[in-house]
Design an enzyme around this catalytic site. Sequence first.
Site: not given
Length: 173
Positions: A112, A130
């Site tokens: 991330d 995401d």
Amino acid sequence: MKILFASAIMVLADQISKTAIRSTMTLYESITVIPGFFHLTYITNDGMAFGINFPFGIYIFSTISIILTVILFWYLWTIREENIILRSGVAMILAGAIGNLIDRLLLGEVVDFLDFMIGDLHWYVFNFADSFVTIGMGIILSVSYTHLRAHETEADVVCRLMHEKKKGGGGGG
């Protein structure tokens, strides 16, 4: 199906961005892009969404992701003649699922790096995969709502308006 090509491009963009972050930043490094609003922050997540973690989570979530990916491929095939917007939403969810699944299977964790904040309010760090899932879900919900409204019968409209009037206290009697 051309829509699968779009999914492949999204998966590629997700994987290229994660590779770039892994190869140019050290874990937990943060680079300010827009002060007080956006940073590139390299973290990893071996749990589920938003850092939710539990024992054997990587194995359970990877298995669930594989099953859901197969279901999404099947669903995309069943709606191949449907609205392009609906198919695009499903294709985005599929791309996001595959993007994060690749990380889980190859790295044992998800990379991330998109880090947004407004002052002291800080959102979870996330990645393009995401984003694809979130946007795809929003598209599907929007198309579903629009579809339901478009196929609402006259009787449905009368019932809905009566219900809304009653809720508003205007039900005289």
